[in-house]
Design a protein around this motif. Structure first.
Motif, PDB file in Angstrom:
ATOM      1  N   THR A   1     124.232 -47.012 -20.275  1.00 47.03           N
ATOM      2  CA  THR A   1     123.734 -48.425 -20.304  1.00 47.03           C
ATOM      3  C   THR A   1     122.700 -48.787 -20.793  1.00 47.03           C
ATOM      4  O   THR A   1     121.791 -48.079 -20.627  1.00 47.03           O
ATOM      5  CB  THR A   1     124.088 -48.879 -18.912  1.00 47.03           C
ATOM      6  N   PRO A   2     122.203 -49.795 -21.547  1.00 49.85           N
ATOM      7  CA  PRO A   2     123.462 -50.685 -22.115  1.00 49.85           C
ATOM      8  C   PRO A   2     124.223 -50.337 -23.012  1.00 49.85           C
ATOM      9  O   PRO A   2     123.876 -49.412 -23.858  1.00 49.85           O
ATOM     10  CB  PRO A   2     122.222 -52.002 -22.446  1.00 49.85           C
ATOM     11  N   THR A   3     125.579 -50.871 -22.939  1.00 49.04           N
ATOM     12  CA  THR A   3     126.494 -50.480 -23.945  1.00 49.04           C
ATOM     13  C   THR A   3     127.546 -51.651 -23.930  1.00 49.04           C
ATOM     14  O   THR A   3     127.042 -52.896 -23.495  1.00 49.04           O
ATOM     15  CB  THR A   3     127.291 -49.122 -23.543  1.00 49.04           C
ATOM     16  N   PHE A   4     128.901 -51.566 -24.718  1.00 48.77           N
ATOM     17  CA  PHE A   4     129.598 -52.700 -24.637  1.00 48.77           C
ATOM     18  C   PHE A   4     129.959 -53.001 -23.517  1.00 48.77           C
ATOM     19  O   PHE A   4     130.645 -52.407 -22.702  1.00 48.77           O
ATOM     20  CB  PHE A   4     130.768 -52.213 -25.587  1.00 48.77           C
ATOM     21  N   VAL A   5     130.068 -54.396 -23.059  1.00 46.23           N
ATOM     22  CA  VAL A   5     130.126 -54.897 -21.689  1.00 46.23           C
ATOM     23  C   VAL A   5     131.782 -54.834 -21.332  1.00 46.23           C
ATOM     24  O   VAL A   5     131.937 -54.760 -19.951  1.00 46.23           O
ATOM     25  CB  VAL A   5     130.046 -56.469 -21.621  1.00 46.23           C
TER      26      VAL A   5
ATOM     27  N   PRO B   1     117.478 -54.646 -17.931  1.00 44.60           N
ATOM     28  CA  PRO B   1     116.157 -54.461 -18.231  1.00 44.60           C
ATOM     29  C   PRO B   1     115.762 -53.904 -19.577  1.00 44.60           C
ATOM     30  O   PRO B   1     114.722 -54.264 -19.947  1.00 44.60           O
ATOM     31  CB  PRO B   1     115.745 -53.539 -17.095  1.00 44.60           C
ATOM     32  N   LEU B   2     116.508 -52.778 -20.149  1.00 40.74           N
ATOM     33  CA  LEU B   2     116.153 -52.123 -21.171  1.00 40.74           C
ATOM     34  C   LEU B   2     116.156 -52.986 -22.482  1.00 40.74           C
ATOM     35  O   LEU B   2     115.508 -52.622 -23.708  1.00 40.74           O
ATOM     36  CB  LEU B   2     116.931 -50.935 -21.515  1.00 40.74           C
ATOM     37  N   LEU B   3     116.949 -54.251 -22.400  1.00 36.75           N
ATOM     38  CA  LEU B   3     117.083 -55.222 -23.377  1.00 36.75           C
ATOM     39  C   LEU B   3     116.141 -56.372 -23.345  1.00 36.75           C
ATOM     40  O   LEU B   3     116.337 -57.319 -23.821  1.00 36.75           O
ATOM     41  CB  LEU B   3     118.611 -55.646 -23.393  1.00 36.75           C
ATOM     42  N   ALA B   4     115.073 -56.126 -22.750  1.00 36.84           N
ATOM     43  CA  ALA B   4     114.101 -57.336 -22.432  1.00 36.84           C
ATOM     44  C   ALA B   4     113.618 -57.936 -23.761  1.00 36.84           C
ATOM     45  O   ALA B   4     113.170 -56.912 -24.774  1.00 36.84           O
ATOM     46  CB  ALA B   4     112.789 -56.958 -21.692  1.00 36.84           C
ATOM     47  N   ASN B   5     113.771 -59.169 -24.074  1.00 38.54           N
ATOM     48  CA  ASN B   5     113.447 -59.822 -25.403  1.00 38.54           C
ATOM     49  C   ASN B   5     114.034 -59.288 -26.761  1.00 38.54           C
ATOM     50  O   ASN B   5     113.456 -59.107 -27.693  1.00 38.54           O
ATOM     51  CB  ASN B   5     111.774 -59.710 -25.381  1.00 38.54           C
ATOM     52  N   CYS B   6     115.178 -58.872 -26.382  1.00 36.88           N
ATOM     53  CA  CYS B   6     116.068 -58.282 -27.624  1.00 36.88           C
ATOM     54  C   CYS B   6     117.169 -59.125 -27.943  1.00 36.88           C
ATOM     55  O   CYS B   6     117.975 -59.802 -27.183  1.00 36.88           O
ATOM     56  CB  CYS B   6     116.845 -56.918 -27.134  1.00 36.88           C
ATOM     57  N   LEU B   7     117.200 -59.235 -29.458  1.00 39.26           N
ATOM     58  CA  LEU B   7     118.319 -59.963 -30.096  1.00 39.26           C
ATOM     59  C   LEU B   7     119.079 -58.934 -30.807  1.00 39.26           C
ATOM     60  O   LEU B   7     118.589 -58.104 -31.433  1.00 39.26           O
ATOM     61  CB  LEU B   7     117.780 -60.878 -31.226  1.00 39.26           C
ATOM     62  N   ARG B   8     120.355 -59.202 -31.087  1.00 37.57           N
ATOM     63  CA  ARG B   8     121.168 -58.485 -31.878  1.00 37.57           C
ATOM     64  C   ARG B   8     121.621 -59.283 -33.240  1.00 37.57           C
ATOM     65  O   ARG B   8     122.277 -60.418 -32.751  1.00 37.57           O
ATOM     66  CB  ARG B   8     122.471 -57.750 -31.231  1.00 37.57           C
ATOM     67  N   ILE B   9     121.177 -58.870 -34.310  1.00 39.26           N
ATOM     68  CA  ILE B   9     121.598 -59.546 -35.406  1.00 39.26           C
ATOM     69  C   ILE B   9     122.597 -58.794 -36.231  1.00 39.26           C
ATOM     70  O   ILE B   9     122.337 -57.621 -36.875  1.00 39.26           O
ATOM     71  CB  ILE B   9     120.087 -59.713 -36.192  1.00 39.26           C
ATOM     72  N   THR B  10     123.679 -59.280 -36.599  1.00 34.03           N
ATOM     73  CA  THR B  10     124.636 -58.731 -37.513  1.00 34.03           C
ATOM     74  C   THR B  10     124.086 -58.997 -38.905  1.00 34.03           C
ATOM     75  O   THR B  10     123.492 -60.020 -39.400  1.00 34.03           O
ATOM     76  CB  THR B  10     126.047 -59.612 -37.414  1.00 34.03           C
ATOM     77  N   VAL B  11     124.205 -57.752 -39.642  1.00 35.85           N
ATOM     78  CA  VAL B  11     124.032 -57.870 -41.135  1.00 35.85           C
ATOM     79  C   VAL B  11     124.909 -58.665 -41.999  1.00 35.85           C
ATOM     80  O   VAL B  11     126.244 -58.369 -41.647  1.00 35.85           O
ATOM     81  CB  VAL B  11     123.897 -56.271 -41.656  1.00 35.85           C
ATOM     82  N   GLY B  12     124.511 -59.686 -42.650  1.00 37.74           N
ATOM     83  CA  GLY B  12     125.324 -60.503 -43.166  1.00 37.74           C
ATOM     84  C   GLY B  12     125.213 -60.337 -44.803  1.00 37.74           C
ATOM     85  O   GLY B  12     124.904 -59.408 -44.852  1.00 37.74           O
ATOM     86  N   THR B  13     125.497 -61.485 -45.472  1.00 36.53           N
ATOM     87  CA  THR B  13     125.398 -61.445 -47.145  1.00 36.53           C
ATOM     88  C   THR B  13     124.029 -61.581 -47.396  1.00 36.53           C
ATOM     89  O   THR B  13     123.039 -61.945 -46.588  1.00 36.53           O
ATOM     90  CB  THR B  13     126.272 -62.776 -47.644  1.00 36.53           C
ATOM     91  N   ASP B  14     123.658 -61.124 -48.374  1.00 31.46           N
ATOM     92  CA  ASP B  14     122.384 -61.318 -48.978  1.00 31.46           C
ATOM     93  C   ASP B  14     121.774 -62.938 -48.596  1.00 31.46           C
ATOM     94  O   ASP B  14     120.722 -62.987 -48.071  1.00 31.46           O
ATOM     95  CB  ASP B  14     122.183 -61.159 -50.470  1.00 31.46           C
ATOM     96  N   ALA B  15     122.620 -63.844 -49.008  1.00 29.76           N
ATOM     97  CA  ALA B  15     122.237 -65.344 -48.790  1.00 29.76           C
ATOM     98  C   ALA B  15     121.903 -65.604 -47.209  1.00 29.76           C
ATOM     99  O   ALA B  15     121.109 -66.184 -46.644  1.00 29.76           O
ATOM    100  CB  ALA B  15     123.411 -66.193 -49.216  1.00 29.76           C
ATOM    101  N   GLU B  16     122.998 -65.045 -46.411  1.00 24.07           N
ATOM    102  CA  GLU B  16     122.948 -65.281 -44.839  1.00 24.07           C
ATOM    103  C   GLU B  16     121.619 -64.597 -44.354  1.00 24.07           C
ATOM    104  O   GLU B  16     121.156 -65.154 -43.537  1.00 24.07           O
ATOM    105  CB  GLU B  16     124.081 -64.652 -44.247  1.00 24.07           C
ATOM    106  N   ASN B  17     121.323 -63.380 -44.764  1.00 23.23           N
ATOM    107  CA  ASN B  17     120.075 -62.669 -44.272  1.00 23.23           C
ATOM    108  C   ASN B  17     118.873 -63.162 -44.601  1.00 23.23           C
ATOM    109  O   ASN B  17     117.916 -63.222 -43.840  1.00 23.23           O
ATOM    110  CB  ASN B  17     120.136 -61.267 -44.779  1.00 23.23           C
ATOM    111  N   ARG B  18     118.910 -63.848 -45.926  1.00 24.50           N
ATOM    112  CA  ARG B  18     117.766 -64.584 -46.344  1.00 24.50           C
ATOM    113  C   ARG B  18     117.425 -65.953 -45.338  1.00 24.50           C
ATOM    114  O   ARG B  18     116.419 -65.998 -44.894  1.00 24.50           O
ATOM    115  CB  ARG B  18     117.748 -65.143 -47.846  1.00 24.50           C
ATOM    116  N   ILE B  19     118.589 -66.481 -44.835  1.00 27.76           N
ATOM    117  CA  ILE B  19     118.368 -67.718 -44.263  1.00 27.76           C
ATOM    118  C   ILE B  19     118.034 -67.414 -42.905  1.00 27.76           C
ATOM    119  O   ILE B  19     116.984 -67.839 -41.997  1.00 27.76           O
ATOM    120  CB  ILE B  19     119.720 -68.528 -44.093  1.00 27.76           C
ATOM    121  N   LEU B  20     118.787 -66.348 -42.208  1.00 28.32           N
ATOM    122  CA  LEU B  20     118.153 -65.620 -40.960  1.00 28.32           C
ATOM    123  C   LEU B  20     116.519 -65.338 -40.858  1.00 28.32           C
ATOM    124  O   LEU B  20     115.983 -65.712 -39.984  1.00 28.32           O
ATOM    125  CB  LEU B  20     118.848 -64.489 -40.600  1.00 28.32           C
TER     126      LEU B  20
END
Ligand code: PMP
Length: 355
Positions: free
Chosen positions: A111-115, A328-347
């Motif tokens: 853990t952490p893993t898929f809930v 606790p190991l994920l403090a201040n963590c975000l998970r970001i999926t890789v999108g298209t080039d355009a989406e990634n730029r917006i992100l």
């Protein structure tokens, strides 16, 4: 006087939270590891014609025989192994858990893993043993194996690569766990197309190994299809737990059509991998952002204040997953999926604004 739900519902059910899915209408959706690319237009039209021929008045072929055979061939399931289909791999996780939940049985996972693993332990009344990963999300294999010897879990789940960390455990560590296991080990290869590593070719070496996969991350999240491969004596038992028609006719037909043209999805996966490199470097260049290396189609990042950034992104129309407070190991963590080039730029622009 009728009793209240809390007096009637099993305490395990009462204790768990419903699987959380955020409202996403109109958002740049980078929260669920979906493939951002649709099927190419001409293929969509051909698929539509194919689906129009499906007889929806009839029940599906119960085990999805044609689709199982196609999967066995396309995914190189070794000879002698059987395939079982699920309504997404979530369904398969539940099937395996239900089947192994003898009174007093234990489920173990890092853990952490898929809930969903822990959720199903709760639902099926299994004891859940969650052993923390190291700070860099590597597997402490010695500690894991030592704990396995104590707990003697009936069932071990390993996500390979892991969600939400993106880490691919070392092959020799997985082998060490397989060799130490008395119970069943389910290797969840949901992200295998991105990691390009798999135990599928090694299935025959380990009598208690099941390899589980999904087409969700490959580009077919909407049709809900998972599969697992393993020895016939395991699959025969899981097949009894499976609901009779768990994979519907439209899903079977769509999957047969698309998986027969697997190279289209594999091409898209290659584009996602190329975008992953670019996005990873750009994220790492943002001030105060730590990017954890990933073998999947997402990045776990640590930011100065995940709640603030998550909310800032949301206000700018970008949806990512906030893991702050989840573990606790994920403090201040975000998970970001890789999108298209355009989406990634917006992100990237939005994240820069909201750090
Ligand atoms: N396993 C892992 C490791 C996952 O991350 C996910 C999806 N988040 C799943 C299984 C479930 O996938 P499916 O869409 O096939 O239910």
């Amino acid at each position: 006087m009728p009793l209240k739900p809390r007096d009637l519902i099993r305490s395990e059910v009462f204790a768990i939270k419903a699987y959380h899915v955020a409202e996403s209408e109109g958002m740049v959706k980078l929260d669920a590891m979906e493939n951002p690319y649709a099927l190419p237009g001409p293929l969509r039209e051909e698929l539509a014609r194919e689906l129009a021929r499906v007889e929806m008045n009839r029940y599906p072929e119960p085990t999805g025989k044609k689709l199982r055979e196609l999967i066995a061939r396309k995914m190189k399931v070794p000879a002698g192994m059987e395939v079982l289909l699920g309504n997404g791999s979530d369904d398969l996780i539940q099937i395996v858990s239900l089947a192994l939940a003898r009174p007093g049985a234990t489920m173990m996972y890092p853990t952490p893993t898929f809930v969903m693993y822990g959720m199903n332990a709760g639902l099926t009344g299994m004891k859940a043993v969650a052993l923390p990963l190291r700070e860099d999300f590597a597997l402490d294999v010695a500690a894991f194996v030592a704990r396995m010897r104590e707990e003697r879990p009936a069932l071990v789940f390993l996500a390979y690569p892991n969600n939400p960390t993106g880490v691919l455990y070392r092959e020799e560590d997985v082998v060490a766990i397989l060799n130490a296991a008395e119970g069943l080990v389910v290797l969840d290869e949901a992200y295998h197309v991105f990691a390009q590593k798999s135990f599928m070719p090694r299935l025959a070496e380990f009598p208690n190994l099941i390899v589980m996969r999904t087409v969700s991350k490959l580009g077919l999240a909407g049709i809900r299809l998972g599969y697992m491969a393993g020895r016939p004596e395991w699959i025969a038992e899981f097949n009894k737990v499976r609901q009779a028609y768990n994979v519907n006719v439209l899903t079977q037909a769509a999957a047969e059509f698309v998986l027969d043209r697997l190279e289209v999805l594999e091409d898209q996966a290659r584009r996602i991998l190329a975008e992953r490199v670019i996005l990873g470097e750009a994220l790492a260049a943002l001030p105060g952002v730590k990017v954890f290396p990933s073998e999947a189609n997402f990045f776990l990042v640590r930011v100065p204040d995940a709640n603030r950034s998550h909310e800032g992104l949301r206000r700018q129309g970008v949806l990512v997953r906030n893991f702050h407070g989840v573990h606790p190991l994920l403090a201040n963590c975000l998970r970001i999926t890789v999108g298209t080039d355009a989406e990634n730029r917006i992100l990237l622009a939005a994240l820069r604004e909201s750090l």
